[in-house]
Scaffold this motif. Structure first.
Motif, PDB file in Angstrom:
ATOM      1  N   LEU A  84       5.163   8.714  -5.754  1.00  0.00           N
ATOM      2  CA  LEU A  84       4.878  10.148  -5.812  1.00  0.00           C
ATOM      3  C   LEU A  84       6.012  10.955  -5.192  1.00  0.00           C
ATOM      4  O   LEU A  84       6.399  12.000  -5.704  1.00  0.00           O
ATOM      5  CB  LEU A  84       3.579  10.459  -5.070  1.00  0.00           C
ATOM      6  CG  LEU A  84       2.292  10.124  -5.804  1.00  0.00           C
ATOM      7  CD1 LEU A  84       1.090  10.339  -4.891  1.00  0.00           C
ATOM      8  CD2 LEU A  84       2.149  10.961  -7.057  1.00  0.00           C
ATOM      9  N   ALA A  85       6.546  10.457  -4.085  1.00  0.00           N
ATOM     10  CA  ALA A  85       7.624  11.157  -3.388  1.00  0.00           C
ATOM     11  C   ALA A  85       8.942  11.072  -4.152  1.00  0.00           C
ATOM     12  O   ALA A  85       9.765  11.985  -4.068  1.00  0.00           O
ATOM     13  CB  ALA A  85       7.795  10.580  -1.977  1.00  0.00           C
ATOM     14  N   GLN A  86       9.139   9.985  -4.881  1.00  0.00           N
ATOM     15  CA  GLN A  86      10.383   9.756  -5.627  1.00  0.00           C
ATOM     16  C   GLN A  86      10.025   9.336  -7.053  1.00  0.00           C
ATOM     17  O   GLN A  86      10.025   8.143  -7.361  1.00  0.00           O
ATOM     18  CB  GLN A  86      11.208   8.662  -4.951  1.00  0.00           C
ATOM     19  CG  GLN A  86      11.573   8.957  -3.515  1.00  0.00           C
ATOM     20  CD  GLN A  86      12.228   7.763  -2.858  1.00  0.00           C
ATOM     21  OE1 GLN A  86      12.929   6.983  -3.486  1.00  0.00           O
ATOM     22  NE2 GLN A  86      12.005   7.609  -1.567  1.00  0.00           N
ATOM     23  N   PRO A  87       9.725  10.266  -7.935  1.00  0.00           N
ATOM     24  CA  PRO A  87       9.257   9.916  -9.283  1.00  0.00           C
ATOM     25  C   PRO A  87      10.168   8.972 -10.061  1.00  0.00           C
ATOM     26  O   PRO A  87       9.702   8.179 -10.853  1.00  0.00           O
ATOM     27  CB  PRO A  87       9.145  11.269  -9.985  1.00  0.00           C
ATOM     28  CG  PRO A  87       8.930  12.236  -8.882  1.00  0.00           C
ATOM     29  CD  PRO A  87       9.719  11.707  -7.716  1.00  0.00           C
ATOM     30  N   GLY A  88      11.461   9.011  -9.856  1.00  0.00           N
ATOM     31  CA  GLY A  88      12.374   8.127 -10.582  1.00  0.00           C
ATOM     32  C   GLY A  88      12.706   6.851  -9.828  1.00  0.00           C
ATOM     33  O   GLY A  88      13.682   6.183 -10.160  1.00  0.00           O
ATOM     34  N   LEU A  89      11.907   6.519  -8.843  1.00  0.00           N
ATOM     35  CA  LEU A  89      12.196   5.385  -7.963  1.00  0.00           C
ATOM     36  C   LEU A  89      12.487   4.103  -8.729  1.00  0.00           C
ATOM     37  O   LEU A  89      13.502   3.454  -8.501  1.00  0.00           O
ATOM     38  CB  LEU A  89      11.023   5.161  -7.004  1.00  0.00           C
ATOM     39  CG  LEU A  89      11.137   3.982  -6.044  1.00  0.00           C
ATOM     40  CD1 LEU A  89      12.207   4.268  -5.000  1.00  0.00           C
ATOM     41  CD2 LEU A  89       9.801   3.731  -5.357  1.00  0.00           C
ATOM     42  N   LEU A  90      11.631   3.732  -9.651  1.00  0.00           N
ATOM     43  CA  LEU A  90      11.788   2.454 -10.352  1.00  0.00           C
ATOM     44  C   LEU A  90      13.009   2.412 -11.259  1.00  0.00           C
ATOM     45  O   LEU A  90      13.550   1.346 -11.516  1.00  0.00           O
ATOM     46  CB  LEU A  90      10.542   2.138 -11.167  1.00  0.00           C
ATOM     47  CG  LEU A  90       9.266   1.924 -10.376  1.00  0.00           C
ATOM     48  CD1 LEU A  90       8.119   1.638 -11.324  1.00  0.00           C
ATOM     49  CD2 LEU A  90       9.428   0.826  -9.361  1.00  0.00           C
TER      50      LEU A  90
ATOM     51  N   PRO B 137       0.788  -1.232   0.000  1.00  0.00           N
ATOM     52  CA  PRO B 137       0.000   0.000   0.000  1.00  0.00           C
ATOM     53  C   PRO B 137       0.822   1.285   0.000  1.00  0.00           C
ATOM     54  O   PRO B 137       0.308   2.348  -0.355  1.00  0.00           O
ATOM     55  CB  PRO B 137      -0.839  -0.113   1.279  1.00  0.00           C
ATOM     56  CG  PRO B 137      -0.142  -1.101   2.132  1.00  0.00           C
ATOM     57  CD  PRO B 137       0.598  -2.028   1.207  1.00  0.00           C
ATOM     58  N   ALA B 138       2.090   1.201   0.356  1.00  0.00           N
ATOM     59  CA  ALA B 138       2.931   2.403   0.376  1.00  0.00           C
ATOM     60  C   ALA B 138       3.548   2.707  -0.989  1.00  0.00           C
ATOM     61  O   ALA B 138       4.020   3.827  -1.217  1.00  0.00           O
ATOM     62  CB  ALA B 138       4.042   2.251   1.411  1.00  0.00           C
TER      63      ALA B 138
END
Length: 128
Positions: free
Chosen positions: A59-65, A52-53
């Motif tokens: 949103l907090a880290q757009p380039g996360l993936l 769920p997070a």
């Protein structure tokens, strides 16, 4: 199994457990840090995608993936049956694009073509 108030440090430690069920529950836990999710995603892709997070983390880290390991993205791209029914459709598309760009492009063309045909049929039915 980790409790709802488990800390990130505790979840990081539990992620190294030899117990697969425990690692799966860590992958689904909302307090699990992103680097741990990135590693667990290869073994438990459905649990990570269902975390769920994850939408908030993205949103907090757009380039996360973009920084996640290829083997994790590969497992995400294998979740073909869930591709259209998951709230994380964009994650699966991103993973497929990173791992198999040519196949992803071909699939997108097929889906656009099918969508256009359906729209034409719907327009025709409305005219009747």
């Amino acid at each position: 199994m980790p409790g709802p108030h488990a800390s990130a440090a505790e979840l990081t430690r539990l992620a190294a457990s030899p117990d697969a069920a425990l690692r799966a529950s860590v992958a689904a836990h909302p307090n699990t840090p992103p680097p741990v999710l990135a590693e667990l995603g290869a073994e438990f892709p459905a649990e990570v995608l269902g975390n769920p997070a994850l939408p908030l983390l993205r949103l907090a880290q757009p380039g996360l993936l973009a920084g996640w390991p290829a083997h994790t993205l590969e497992q995400f791209s294998e979740l073909r049956d869930a591709r259209n029914g998951t709230p994380h459709h964009s994650i699966l598309c991103f993973a497929a694009l990173q791992v198999r760009p040519a196949q992803c492009f071909a699939l997108a063309l097929c889906e656009l073509s099918q969508s256009a045909r359906q729209k034409d049929v719907a327009s025709f039915c409305q005219m009747l």
